[in-house]
Motif scaffolding. Structure first.
Motif, short mmCIF file in Angstrom:
data_model
loop_
_atom_site.label_atom_id
_atom_site.label_comp_id
_atom_site.label_asym_id
_atom_site.label_seq_id
_atom_site.Cartn_x
_atom_site.Cartn_y
_atom_site.Cartn_z
N ASP A 97 0.87 -1.17 0.00
CA ASP A 97 0.00 0.00 0.00
C ASP A 97 0.91 1.23 0.00
O ASP A 97 1.57 1.53 0.99
CB ASP A 97 -0.90 -0.01 1.24
N ASP A 98 0.96 1.94 -1.12
CA ASP A 98 1.87 3.08 -1.27
C ASP A 98 1.63 4.17 -0.25
O ASP A 98 2.57 4.84 0.20
CB ASP A 98 1.76 3.67 -2.68
N THR A 99 0.37 4.39 0.16
CA THR A 99 0.09 5.45 1.13
C THR A 99 0.70 5.12 2.49
O THR A 99 1.22 5.99 3.17
CB THR A 99 -1.42 5.66 1.28
N LYS A 100 0.64 3.85 2.88
CA LYS A 100 1.23 3.46 4.16
C LYS A 100 2.75 3.45 4.10
O LYS A 100 3.42 3.75 5.08
CB LYS A 100 0.71 2.09 4.59
N GLU A 101 3.30 3.11 2.94
CA GLU A 101 4.75 3.09 2.81
C GLU A 101 5.32 4.50 2.92
O GLU A 101 6.36 4.71 3.54
CB GLU A 101 5.16 2.45 1.48
N GLU A 102 4.64 5.47 2.34
CA GLU A 102 5.09 6.85 2.42
C GLU A 102 5.00 7.39 3.84
O GLU A 102 5.80 8.24 4.24
CB GLU A 102 4.27 7.73 1.47
N ALA A 103 4.05 6.91 4.61
CA ALA A 103 3.86 7.39 5.98
C ALA A 103 4.78 6.70 6.98
O ALA A 103 4.82 7.08 8.14
CB ALA A 103 2.40 7.18 6.40
N ALA A 104 5.54 5.71 6.55
CA ALA A 104 6.44 4.97 7.45
C ALA A 104 7.55 5.88 7.96
O ALA A 104 7.96 6.83 7.29
CB ALA A 104 7.03 3.77 6.73
N THR A 105 8.04 5.58 9.14
CA THR A 105 9.08 6.40 9.78
C THR A 105 10.48 5.85 9.51
O THR A 105 11.41 6.20 10.22
CB THR A 105 8.84 6.47 11.30
N LEU A 106 10.62 5.01 8.51
CA LEU A 106 11.93 4.46 8.17
C LEU A 106 12.74 5.46 7.37
O LEU A 106 12.21 6.24 6.59
CB LEU A 106 11.76 3.17 7.37
N GLU A 107 14.07 5.39 7.56
CA GLU A 107 14.98 6.30 6.87
C GLU A 107 15.73 5.51 5.80
O GLU A 107 16.33 4.48 6.08
CB GLU A 107 15.98 6.86 7.88
N GLN A 108 15.69 6.02 4.58
CA GLN A 108 16.42 5.35 3.50
C GLN A 108 17.87 5.82 3.51
O GLN A 108 18.14 7.02 3.62
CB GLN A 108 15.79 5.63 2.14
N VAL A 109 18.80 4.85 3.42
CA VAL A 109 20.23 5.15 3.41
C VAL A 109 20.85 4.49 2.18
O VAL A 109 20.22 3.69 1.50
CB VAL A 109 20.92 4.68 4.70
N SER A 110 22.11 4.80 1.93
CA SER A 110 22.80 4.24 0.77
C SER A 110 23.03 2.74 0.94
O SER A 110 22.98 2.21 2.06
CB SER A 110 24.13 4.95 0.55
N ILE A 111 23.32 2.09 -0.16
CA ILE A 111 23.58 0.65 -0.14
C ILE A 111 24.77 0.33 0.76
O ILE A 111 24.73 -0.62 1.54
CB ILE A 111 23.81 0.13 -1.57
#
Length: 116
Positions: free
Chosen positions: A60-74
């Protein structure tokens, strides 16, 4: 999204499935989670044997955008994953030594391959 027996999480477009639950994913990424951070590794077209599939679901794209996870580099997420694995191994070794000192037999915790 597909969760595999070995603990990996793959995200991609489902292109094919058969009676054995073999899957073909297109534009696939492997998502690695460590704590509240994650990193994505591009994998392209991915063929998955059905016996390795634990969970298959739609994101669910709406829930994924609302997640509090931080994207970092590989590089960052792979280093964090390595550190986490080393920490777990040290804990297992301490448990084994603790049990052995008390005359008890220790069996390592169940790993992802043993769970399904």
């Amino acid at each position: 999204m597909v969760y595999l027996r070995d603990g990996r999480t793959l995200i991609g477009y489902l292109r094919s499935v058969d009676q054995f639950a073999n899957l073909v994913l297109h534009r696939t990424i492997e998502r690695i989670h460590v704590g509240n951070r994650y990193g994505d590794i591009d994998r392209g077209v991915f063929v998955i044997r059905g016996e390795n599939v634990v969970l298959l679901g739609e994101i669910d794209d709406t829930k994924e955008e609302a997640a509090t996870l931080e994207q970092v580099s590989i590089e960052e997420i792979l280093e964090a994953q390595r550190v986490e694995q080393e920490r777990r191994q040290e804990q297992e070794q301490l448990r084994a030594r603790f049990m052995k000192e008390r005359g008890l037999q220790y069996t390592a915790e169940i790993g992802p391959d043993d769970m399904y």
